[in-house]
Scaffold this motif. Structure first.
Motif, mmCIF file in Angstrom:
data_model
loop_
_atom_site.group_PDB
_atom_site.id
_atom_site.type_symbol
_atom_site.label_atom_id
_atom_site.label_comp_id
_atom_site.label_asym_id
_atom_site.label_seq_id
_atom_site.Cartn_x
_atom_site.Cartn_y
_atom_site.Cartn_z
ATOM 1 N N LYS A 1 -2.850 0.635 -20.177
ATOM 2 C CA LYS A 1 -1.627 0.057 -19.649
ATOM 3 C C LYS A 1 -1.329 -1.197 -20.462
ATOM 4 O O LYS A 1 -2.231 -1.939 -20.844
ATOM 5 N N GLY A 2 -0.050 -1.417 -20.708
ATOM 6 C CA GLY A 2 0.341 -2.612 -21.434
ATOM 7 C C GLY A 2 0.278 -3.834 -20.535
ATOM 8 O O GLY A 2 0.116 -3.739 -19.316
ATOM 9 N N LYS A 3 0.404 -4.979 -21.153
ATOM 10 C CA LYS A 3 0.478 -6.225 -20.386
ATOM 11 C C LYS A 3 1.610 -6.121 -19.377
ATOM 12 O O LYS A 3 1.512 -6.585 -18.255
ATOM 13 N N TYR A 4 2.695 -5.454 -19.798
ATOM 14 C CA TYR A 4 3.839 -5.217 -18.922
ATOM 15 C C TYR A 4 3.994 -3.709 -18.746
ATOM 16 O O TYR A 4 4.344 -3.008 -19.697
ATOM 17 N N ASN A 5 3.682 -3.229 -17.553
ATOM 18 C CA ASN A 5 3.778 -1.806 -17.266
ATOM 19 C C ASN A 5 5.146 -1.510 -16.657
ATOM 20 O O ASN A 5 5.467 -1.987 -15.577
ATOM 21 N N ILE A 6 5.939 -0.734 -17.378
ATOM 22 C CA ILE A 6 7.288 -0.386 -16.943
ATOM 23 C C ILE A 6 7.252 0.990 -16.299
ATOM 24 O O ILE A 6 6.714 1.931 -16.869
ATOM 25 N N SER A 7 7.827 1.086 -15.114
ATOM 26 C CA SER A 7 7.915 2.364 -14.417
ATOM 27 C C SER A 7 9.364 2.602 -14.016
ATOM 28 O O SER A 7 9.968 1.788 -13.327
ATOM 29 N N VAL A 8 9.925 3.715 -14.482
ATOM 30 C CA VAL A 8 11.304 4.066 -14.183
ATOM 31 C C VAL A 8 11.313 5.156 -13.117
ATOM 32 O O VAL A 8 10.628 6.170 -13.249
ATOM 33 N N CYS A 9 12.072 4.928 -12.064
ATOM 34 C CA CYS A 9 12.167 5.905 -10.982
ATOM 35 C C CYS A 9 13.072 7.059 -11.419
ATOM 36 O O CYS A 9 14.199 6.839 -11.848
ATOM 37 N N LEU A 10 12.542 8.269 -11.290
ATOM 38 C CA LEU A 10 13.326 9.466 -11.582
ATOM 39 C C LEU A 10 13.562 10.289 -10.320
ATOM 40 O O LEU A 10 13.860 11.477 -10.389
ATOM 41 N N VAL B 1 16.517 2.378 -10.392
ATOM 42 C CA VAL B 1 15.531 1.299 -10.291
ATOM 43 C C VAL B 1 14.407 1.485 -11.314
ATOM 44 O O VAL B 1 14.021 2.601 -11.627
ATOM 45 N N MET B 2 13.894 0.362 -11.798
ATOM 46 C CA MET B 2 12.648 0.357 -12.565
ATOM 47 C C MET B 2 11.859 -0.875 -12.152
ATOM 48 O O MET B 2 12.422 -1.845 -11.622
ATOM 49 N N THR B 3 10.561 -0.804 -12.361
ATOM 50 C CA THR B 3 9.714 -1.963 -12.112
ATOM 51 C C THR B 3 9.019 -2.351 -13.416
ATOM 52 O O THR B 3 8.737 -1.491 -14.259
ATOM 53 N N ILE B 4 8.776 -3.620 -13.561
ATOM 54 C CA ILE B 4 7.924 -4.128 -14.634
ATOM 55 C C ILE B 4 6.869 -4.954 -13.928
ATOM 56 O O ILE B 4 7.177 -5.991 -13.327
ATOM 57 N N ASN B 5 5.662 -4.438 -13.949
ATOM 58 C CA ASN B 5 4.583 -4.951 -13.127
ATOM 59 C C ASN B 5 5.060 -4.977 -11.675
ATOM 60 O O ASN B 5 5.399 -3.943 -11.129
ATOM 61 N N GLU B 6 5.147 -6.125 -11.062
ATOM 62 C CA GLU B 6 5.544 -6.191 -9.647
ATOM 63 C C GLU B 6 7.025 -6.517 -9.443
ATOM 64 O O GLU B 6 7.491 -6.585 -8.325
ATOM 65 N N SER C 1 3.735 -0.656 -21.578
ATOM 66 C CA SER C 1 3.448 0.758 -21.346
ATOM 67 C C SER C 1 4.601 1.293 -20.513
ATOM 68 O O SER C 1 5.302 0.544 -19.829
ATOM 69 N N LEU C 2 4.804 2.603 -20.602
ATOM 70 C CA LEU C 2 5.973 3.217 -19.980
ATOM 71 C C LEU C 2 5.554 4.396 -19.118
ATOM 72 O O LEU C 2 4.791 5.256 -19.563
ATOM 73 N N GLU C 3 6.049 4.407 -17.882
ATOM 74 C CA GLU C 3 5.771 5.490 -16.954
ATOM 75 C C GLU C 3 7.073 5.916 -16.284
ATOM 76 O O GLU C 3 8.029 5.155 -16.226
ATOM 77 N N ALA C 4 7.053 7.131 -15.760
ATOM 78 C CA ALA C 4 8.138 7.612 -14.918
ATOM 79 C C ALA C 4 7.516 7.915 -13.564
ATOM 80 O O ALA C 4 6.386 8.394 -13.487
ATOM 81 N N CYS C 5 8.229 7.605 -12.499
ATOM 82 C CA CYS C 5 7.705 7.892 -11.165
ATOM 83 C C CYS C 5 8.769 8.624 -10.369
ATOM 84 O O CYS C 5 9.922 8.719 -10.789
ATOM 85 N N ARG C 6 8.400 9.128 -9.212
ATOM 86 C CA ARG C 6 9.314 9.929 -8.409
ATOM 87 C C ARG C 6 10.114 9.116 -7.408
ATOM 88 O O ARG C 6 11.217 9.479 -7.067
ATOM 89 N N CYS C 7 9.585 8.033 -6.891
ATOM 90 C CA CYS C 7 10.352 7.218 -5.949
ATOM 91 C C CYS C 7 9.636 5.889 -5.743
ATOM 92 O O CYS C 7 8.422 5.862 -5.564
ATOM 93 N N VAL C 8 10.397 4.811 -5.767
ATOM 94 C CA VAL C 8 9.808 3.499 -5.478
ATOM 95 C C VAL C 8 10.264 2.986 -4.114
ATOM 96 O O VAL C 8 9.916 1.892 -3.717
ATOM 97 N N GLY C 9 11.064 3.777 -3.420
ATOM 98 C CA GLY C 9 11.502 3.396 -2.078
ATOM 99 C C GLY C 9 12.619 2.378 -2.063
ATOM 100 O O GLY C 9 12.789 1.654 -1.087
ATOM 101 N N ALA C 10 13.367 2.307 -3.138
ATOM 102 C CA ALA C 10 14.486 1.356 -3.204
ATOM 103 C C ALA C 10 15.759 2.110 -3.573
ATOM 104 O O ALA C 10 16.521 1.687 -4.442
ATOM 105 N N CYS C 11 16.004 3.215 -2.887
ATOM 106 C CA CYS C 11 17.133 4.100 -3.214
ATOM 107 C C CYS C 11 18.477 3.385 -3.150
ATOM 108 O O CYS C 11 19.396 3.722 -3.894
ATOM 109 N N GLY C 12 18.592 2.395 -2.300
ATOM 110 C CA GLY C 12 19.837 1.637 -2.184
ATOM 111 C C GLY C 12 20.143 0.821 -3.427
ATOM 112 O O GLY C 12 21.274 0.387 -3.618
ATOM 113 N N LEU C 13 19.139 0.609 -4.274
ATOM 114 C CA LEU C 13 19.327 -0.152 -5.515
ATOM 115 C C LEU C 13 19.396 0.764 -6.737
ATOM 116 O O LEU C 13 19.341 0.292 -7.863
#
Length: 165
Positions: free
Chosen positions: A82-91, A140-145, A125-137
């Protein structure tokens, strides 16, 4: 989605190896502890590079194919650091419909990596995820927290600028 093996050279330390060998010694009598050993190895190294999988295979006297099979089957195991900054994009559906695929494509282009990879400098580092629970936004993507919402592909470059050290 198939996991990608890291292109970054393995850089384990002697201290990490000693920790892993101690874990293996504690569990090598019980092959059913393979998952436990792999989880602890990932805690030690942050991921399961092939060199670590080979140590587990030899120490646990389990075929390397089995260790690799477990590491690629279960989502909890990473084959790349994982990178210092882990990016996760909700798909997830809401995010995807609103353009998260384009955001992910822009991140791949700007970072020069694919999903499951880490930049050669170890920064992102780059990841894709299925849901972060912020559908109203959405999208969405997260970078670390930190969560970024209502994204467009045009916003990616500016967000990455925030993480220039």
């Amino acid at each position: 989605m198939q996991k990608k093996i890291s292109k970054i050279p393995f850089q384990g330390t002697p201290e990490q190896e000693a920790q892993l060998l101690a874990v293996i010694a504690e569990h090598k009598h019980d092959k059913s502890d393979l998952m436990v050993v792999m989880q602890k190895a990932q805690d030690i190294y942050g991921y399961l590079p092939m060199e670590v999988q080979e140590m587990i295979s030899e120490g646990m006297e389990v075929p390397l194919e089995k260790v690799y099979g477990v590491s690629t089957f279960y989502a909890q195991f990473a084959l790349s650091p994982k990178g210092k900054y882990n990016i996760s994009v909700c798909l997830g559906t809401a995010c995807y419909v609103k353009g998260s695929g384009e955001v992910l494509d822009k991140l791949k282009e700007k970072l020069g990596i694919d999903v499951g990879e880490c930049t050669p400098d170890g920064k992102f580092s780059l990841e894709a995820c299925r849901c972060v629970g912020a559908c109203g936004l959405a999208p969405v993507m997260t970078i670390n927290e930190k969560t970024y919402g209502r994204l467009t592909a045009d916003m990616v470059e500016g967000i990455l600028e925030e993480y220039k050290d």
